[in-house]
Design an enzyme around this catalytic site. Sequence first.
Site, PDB file in Angstrom:
ATOM      1  CG  ASP A  26      -2.178   0.834   1.294  1.00  0.00           C
ATOM      2  OD1 ASP A  26      -2.455   1.471  -0.134  1.00  0.00           O
ATOM      3  OD2 ASP A  26      -3.152   1.401   2.194  1.00  0.00           O
ATOM      4  N   GLY A  27       0.107   2.429  -0.918  1.00  0.00           N
ATOM      5  CA  GLY A  27       1.046   3.713  -0.685  1.00  0.00           C
ATOM      6  C   GLY A  27       1.447   3.700  -1.649  1.00  0.00           C
ATOM      7  CG  HIS A  43      -0.791   2.158  -9.769  1.00  0.00           C
ATOM      8  ND1 HIS A  43      -0.728   1.947  -7.620  1.00  0.00           N
ATOM      9  CD2 HIS A  43      -1.682   2.834  -9.806  1.00  0.00           C
ATOM     10  CE1 HIS A  43      -1.982   2.484  -8.103  1.00  0.00           C
ATOM     11  NE2 HIS A  43      -2.709   3.253  -8.212  1.00  0.00           N
ATOM     12  CG  LEU A 137      10.068 -16.393  -4.118  1.00  0.00           C
ATOM     13  CD1 LEU A 137       9.500 -16.665  -2.650  1.00  0.00           C
ATOM     14  CD2 LEU A 137      10.026 -15.378  -4.168  1.00  0.00           C
ATOM     15  NE  ARG A 200      -7.394   0.712   5.674  1.00  0.00           N
ATOM     16  CZ  ARG A 200      -7.797   2.300   6.202  1.00  0.00           C
ATOM     17  NH1 ARG A 200      -7.791   2.598   7.253  1.00  0.00           N
ATOM     18  NH2 ARG A 200      -6.975   2.405   4.739  1.00  0.00           N
TER      19      ARG A 200
HETATM   20  C1  IPE Z   1      -5.331  -2.964  -0.485  1.00  0.00           C
HETATM   21  O1  IPE Z   1      -5.616  -1.229  -0.336  1.00  0.00           O
HETATM   22  C2  IPE Z   1      -5.049  -3.600  -1.340  1.00  0.00           C
HETATM   23  C3  IPE Z   1      -4.201  -3.337  -1.990  1.00  0.00           C
HETATM   24  C4  IPE Z   1      -2.993  -2.889  -2.049  1.00  0.00           C
HETATM   25  C5  IPE Z   1      -3.800  -4.260  -3.401  1.00  0.00           C
HETATM   26  P1  IPE Z   1      -5.992  -0.360  -0.566  1.00  0.00           P
HETATM   27  O2  IPE Z   1      -5.359   1.237  -0.365  1.00  0.00           O
HETATM   28  O3  IPE Z   1      -6.794  -0.321  -1.393  1.00  0.00           O
HETATM   29  O4  IPE Z   1      -6.962  -0.745   1.104  1.00  0.00           O
HETATM   30  P2  IPE Z   1      -8.110   0.966   1.987  1.00  0.00           P
HETATM   31  O5  IPE Z   1      -9.032   1.394   0.764  1.00  0.00           O
HETATM   32  O6  IPE Z   1      -6.913   1.595   2.155  1.00  0.00           O
HETATM   33  O7  IPE Z   1      -8.367   0.187   2.652  1.00  0.00           O
HETATM   34  C1  IPE Z   2      -1.708   0.742  -3.109  1.00  0.00           C
HETATM   35  O1  IPE Z   2      -1.434   1.512  -2.957  1.00  0.00           O
HETATM   36  C2  IPE Z   2      -1.978  -0.232  -4.507  1.00  0.00           C
HETATM   37  C3  IPE Z   2      -3.483  -0.924  -4.866  1.00  0.00           C
HETATM   38  C4  IPE Z   2      -4.093  -0.915  -4.319  1.00  0.00           C
HETATM   39  C5  IPE Z   2      -3.524  -1.146  -6.207  1.00  0.00           C
HETATM   40  P1  IPE Z   2      -2.621   2.591  -2.850  1.00  0.00           P
HETATM   41  O2  IPE Z   2      -3.499   3.426  -5.002  1.00  0.00           O
HETATM   42  O3  IPE Z   2      -3.808   1.536  -1.926  1.00  0.00           O
HETATM   43  O4  IPE Z   2      -2.425   4.098  -2.750  1.00  0.00           O
HETATM   44  P2  IPE Z   2      -2.335   4.855  -1.064  1.00  0.00           P
HETATM   45  O5  IPE Z   2      -3.278   3.983  -0.802  1.00  0.00           O
HETATM   46  O6  IPE Z   2      -3.436   5.753  -2.255  1.00  0.00           O
HETATM   47  O7  IPE Z   2      -1.759   5.787  -1.013  1.00  0.00           O
HETATM   48 MG    MG Z   3      -4.349   2.892  -0.211  1.00  0.00          MG
END
Ligand code: IPE
Ligand code: IPE
Ligand code: MG
Length: 246
Positions: A26-27, A43, A137, A200
């Site tokens: 995430d992030g 991404h 792996l 979460r």
């Molecule tokens: C969880 O991240 C899904 C992935 C990393 C693919 P999200 O960014 O979608 O989750 P929420 O919306 O913060 O819970």
């Molecule tokens: C995780 O990064 C990748 C996916 C859920 C596809 P995010 O796109 O959720 O990044 P933030 O949470 O908005 O920073």
């Molecule tokens: Mg996210």
Amino acid sequence: MFFQKGTQTLEIDMTRIPNHIAIIMDGNGRWAKKRSLPRKAGHKAGAEALERIIDDCRALGVKHLTVYAFSTENWKRSQEEVDAIMDLLRQYLKTYFRRFMKDNVKMNVIGEISRLDGDIQEQIREIEKLSKDKDGLFVHIALNYGGRDELCRAVQKLAVQIEKGALDSETITEDTIESFLDTAGTPDPELVIRTSGEERISNFLLWQIAYSEFYFTDTLWPDFNRQSLEEAIYSYQNRERRFGGR
Ligand code: IPE
Ligand code: IPE
Ligand code: MG
């Protein structure tokens, strides 16, 4: 093996590396925003981080790596962002896969792939087929994956077996349920990592994480590197796992 954290030298026990690590990557969006770049660039950087972490997991002797790449809820994002992620996925499957094959990496996808574009489904089937005999792996990519969706689909498959008379409801055990999940045959993750400061699960591996250890870090996924992975493993190794006992 030793690694440096600030001024401290910490040691990882190479004989107790988790067999299965699962990561909620995430992030990416926030990483891009910090640099005034479009989310798509985040991404792309995230995909590159995954490529490096696969190498690091191989080097550390991890056997299974499950990564959350796209959730059943991620369709709610703008069409533009979803398209950008799908395009990156196409590229990723094409270019990186060739490299991983040579490194003895096995890959499969968990999640409901029938909602993905036909050419991506085709790529996935091809990769699963070509890599099925690799024994290095094992990378499991969660795509259009949701833990509840996986359980729903498992119950549907199970119900069909009962209707056909191939399964008796009285004999259903935890192992029976496990055998209908997308992760059938894969040991549960010992360690679940989530980056970007969110604490979460967001519908990831609900059944499989019953006794996993969790590690949350503020590091944004594109910045997550070998050092971050070693810190997570170090933290895991310094916990006491009880499994309900004393
Ligand atoms: C969880 O991240 C899904 C992935 C990393 C693919 P999200 O960014 O979608 O989750 P929420 O919306 O913060 O819970
Ligand atoms: C995780 O990064 C990748 C996916 C859920 C596809 P995010 O796109 O959720 O990044 P933030 O949470 O908005 O920073
Ligand atoms: Mg996210």
